[in-house]
Design a protein around this motif. Structure first.
Motif, PDB file in Angstrom:
ATOM      1  N   TYR A 139      -7.589 -35.811 -18.214  1.00  0.00           N
ATOM      2  CA  TYR A 139      -8.309 -35.129 -19.296  1.00  0.00           C
ATOM      3  C   TYR A 139      -7.983 -35.754 -20.649  1.00  0.00           C
ATOM      4  O   TYR A 139      -8.877 -35.956 -21.484  1.00  0.00           O
ATOM      5  N   VAL A 182     -23.285 -36.960 -20.970  1.00  0.00           N
ATOM      6  CA  VAL A 182     -23.319 -35.501 -20.806  1.00  0.00           C
ATOM      7  C   VAL A 182     -22.686 -35.106 -19.475  1.00  0.00           C
ATOM      8  O   VAL A 182     -21.915 -34.136 -19.394  1.00  0.00           O
ATOM      9  N   ALA A 206     -15.326 -33.510 -17.728  1.00  0.00           N
ATOM     10  CA  ALA A 206     -14.094 -33.377 -18.506  1.00  0.00           C
ATOM     11  C   ALA A 206     -13.782 -31.911 -18.795  1.00  0.00           C
ATOM     12  O   ALA A 206     -12.615 -31.501 -18.788  1.00  0.00           O
ATOM     13  N   VAL A 207     -14.811 -31.108 -19.050  1.00  0.00           N
ATOM     14  CA  VAL A 207     -14.604 -29.675 -19.306  1.00  0.00           C
ATOM     15  C   VAL A 207     -14.018 -28.996 -18.076  1.00  0.00           C
ATOM     16  O   VAL A 207     -13.061 -28.210 -18.165  1.00  0.00           O
ATOM     17  N   ALA A 232     -19.016 -35.487 -19.880  1.00  0.00           N
ATOM     18  CA  ALA A 232     -18.453 -34.423 -20.715  1.00  0.00           C
ATOM     19  C   ALA A 232     -18.289 -33.136 -19.914  1.00  0.00           C
ATOM     20  O   ALA A 232     -17.280 -32.429 -20.046  1.00  0.00           O
ATOM     21  N   LEU A 233     -19.267 -32.815 -19.057  1.00  0.00           N
ATOM     22  CA  LEU A 233     -19.159 -31.629 -18.213  1.00  0.00           C
ATOM     23  C   LEU A 233     -18.002 -31.771 -17.215  1.00  0.00           C
ATOM     24  O   LEU A 233     -17.259 -30.808 -16.961  1.00  0.00           O
ATOM     25  N   THR A 252     -13.916 -43.214 -21.188  1.00  0.00           N
ATOM     26  CA  THR A 252     -15.371 -43.265 -21.339  1.00  0.00           C
ATOM     27  C   THR A 252     -15.781 -44.460 -22.184  1.00  0.00           C
ATOM     28  O   THR A 252     -16.780 -45.137 -21.873  1.00  0.00           O
ATOM     29  N   THR A 276     -16.211 -37.321 -26.340  1.00  0.00           N
ATOM     30  CA  THR A 276     -16.616 -38.148 -25.205  1.00  0.00           C
ATOM     31  C   THR A 276     -17.954 -38.839 -25.471  1.00  0.00           C
ATOM     32  O   THR A 276     -18.120 -40.034 -25.216  1.00  0.00           O
ATOM     33  N   HIS A 313     -13.840 -31.712 -27.569  1.00  0.00           N
ATOM     34  CA  HIS A 313     -13.601 -32.802 -26.611  1.00  0.00           C
ATOM     35  C   HIS A 313     -14.900 -33.383 -26.056  1.00  0.00           C
ATOM     36  O   HIS A 313     -15.035 -34.619 -25.965  1.00  0.00           O
ATOM     37  N   PRO A 314     -15.912 -32.559 -25.683  1.00  0.00           N
ATOM     38  CA  PRO A 314     -17.176 -33.154 -25.216  1.00  0.00           C
ATOM     39  C   PRO A 314     -17.866 -33.987 -26.289  1.00  0.00           C
ATOM     40  O   PRO A 314     -18.469 -35.029 -25.975  1.00  0.00           O
TER      41      PRO A 314
END
Length: 354
Positions: free
Chosen positions: A62, A108, A114-115, A111-112, A69, A279, A275-276
């Protein structure tokens, strides 16, 4: 364009996953090497160190995700650039904006991912790893729950509702059965401090439950001989980066109500919320580097450029975080400034190559 979007977005996703697949084993090796210093103590062996290392990897993944990325976008799209595919796309009428959009669609998805990694997998894995390590090294059974920290301490059951630091505790309950007298002893203390290699309880209310009644005794302070030490309790106090967003939010509210400084947790909270965005901004930064170099730069140079940009971002973000804590600056601005700064620089470069 749907085919192009999937093709370019897929290149970004694959490149990022490959980058994580290379970086995480290296980090795992260093974590394992560091843990080997503690291996062999009591019941903590190589298997325990390996388990702790594996449970630590989601948290490291994380933290590495934005830089991975960036490097992944440079690797994935750079492979297409080296084969002149990006040049062919632009010659076919695909604009820079369309290339950016396609890469962002892949971003995207990342990012999801990573969440999910930072909000679900990493907190659970790190907490479990800390519990296993603590139990193996100290021989004590301990658990962190919604009702505080529970531990078995030499036959007594201890509940600590708040661990302010490794040497300062609040709202402590100790339950123990006195087998010789046949009584249950319940001790509650308002607080405790670690002084001269031992704990001193303050504001004590001690209850002895006998078959014929309950005896209550109140003491201003007393010594508490416990196997729990500050080194163990510091492990229990989770680092801000290891908590999920909702956990950080609740803890910040708790600290504010009690008049405590929540600056470090606020910086970590806004860092996780944004954070997203970070990214996506890293992908945005990678595109002008690729379009500007086209086929003139090799893969090694692109990766080197990504590493340098990642190091620069880390230095800037950590500096702003420390400044926010030191001078009371807005944690939101401290977390938002780095992605905005890098995105603005990428926009300038995109205008030159577009």
């Amino acid at each position: 364009m749907r085919i192009i979007d999937r093709y370019l977005g897929g290149a970004v996703v694959v490149g990022t996953l490959v980058t994580l697949g290379v970086l995480l084993p290296l980090l795992g090796f260093f974590v394992l090497a560091d843990e080997m210093e503690a291996a062999g103590v009591d019941g903590y062996g190589f298997g325990g160190a390996m388990t702790f290392m594996l449970l630590s990897l989601p948290g490291y993944a994380y933290q590495l995700f934005p830089i991975a990325t960036l490097i992944g976008a440079l690797v994935g799209l750079g492979t297409l650039a080296s084969r002149s595919e990006l040049v062919a796309l632009r010659a076919a009428g695909v604009s820079v904006a369309q290339i950016v959009r396609a890469a962002m669609l892949g971003g995207v998805l990342l990012a999801l991912l990573a969440v999910v990694l930072g909000e679900v997998l990493a907190p659970l894995a790190e907490q479990r790893g800390a519990e296993l390590r603590r139990e193996a090294l100290s021989g004590e059974v301990a658990q962190q729950t919604a009702d505080g920290f529970w531990a078995v301490d030499d036959g007594a059951y201890v509940n600590i509702r708040e661990i302010r630091s490794g040497t300062s505790l609040s709202d402590i309950s100790i339950f123990q059965v006195d087998t010789t007298a046949g009584t249950l002893v319940s001790t509650h203390a308002d607080g405790a401090r670690y002084v001269d290699d031992g704990w001193v309880l303050q504001g004590i209310a001690r209850s002895r439950v006998r078959p014929d009644g309950v005896e209550v005794e109140r003491i201003a302070q007393a010594r508490w001989d416990s196997m729990l030490d500050p080194g163990l309790l510091k492990v229990v106090v989770a680092e801000p980066q290891a908590l999920p967003v909702w956990g950080l939010y609740k803890y910040i509210r708790f600290m504010r109500v009690n008049g405590q400084d929540a600056g470090a947790y606020e910086v970590a909270f806004w860092g996780k919320v944004l954070h997203p965005v970070l990214t996506l901004s890293m992908i945005f930064v990678a595109i002008p580097i690729l379009l500007g170099s086209a086929r003139s730069s090799g893969m090694g140079r692109r990766i080197f450029a990504g590493v340098l940009i990642g190091i620069l971002y880390y230095l800037i973000s950590r500096t702003l975080a420390y400044l926010a804590l030191l001078f009371g600056l807005s944690p939101l601005l401290a977390a938002l400034a780095p992605p905005l700064l890098f995105s603005a620089g990428a926009m300038v470069l995109l205008r030159r190559v577009g």
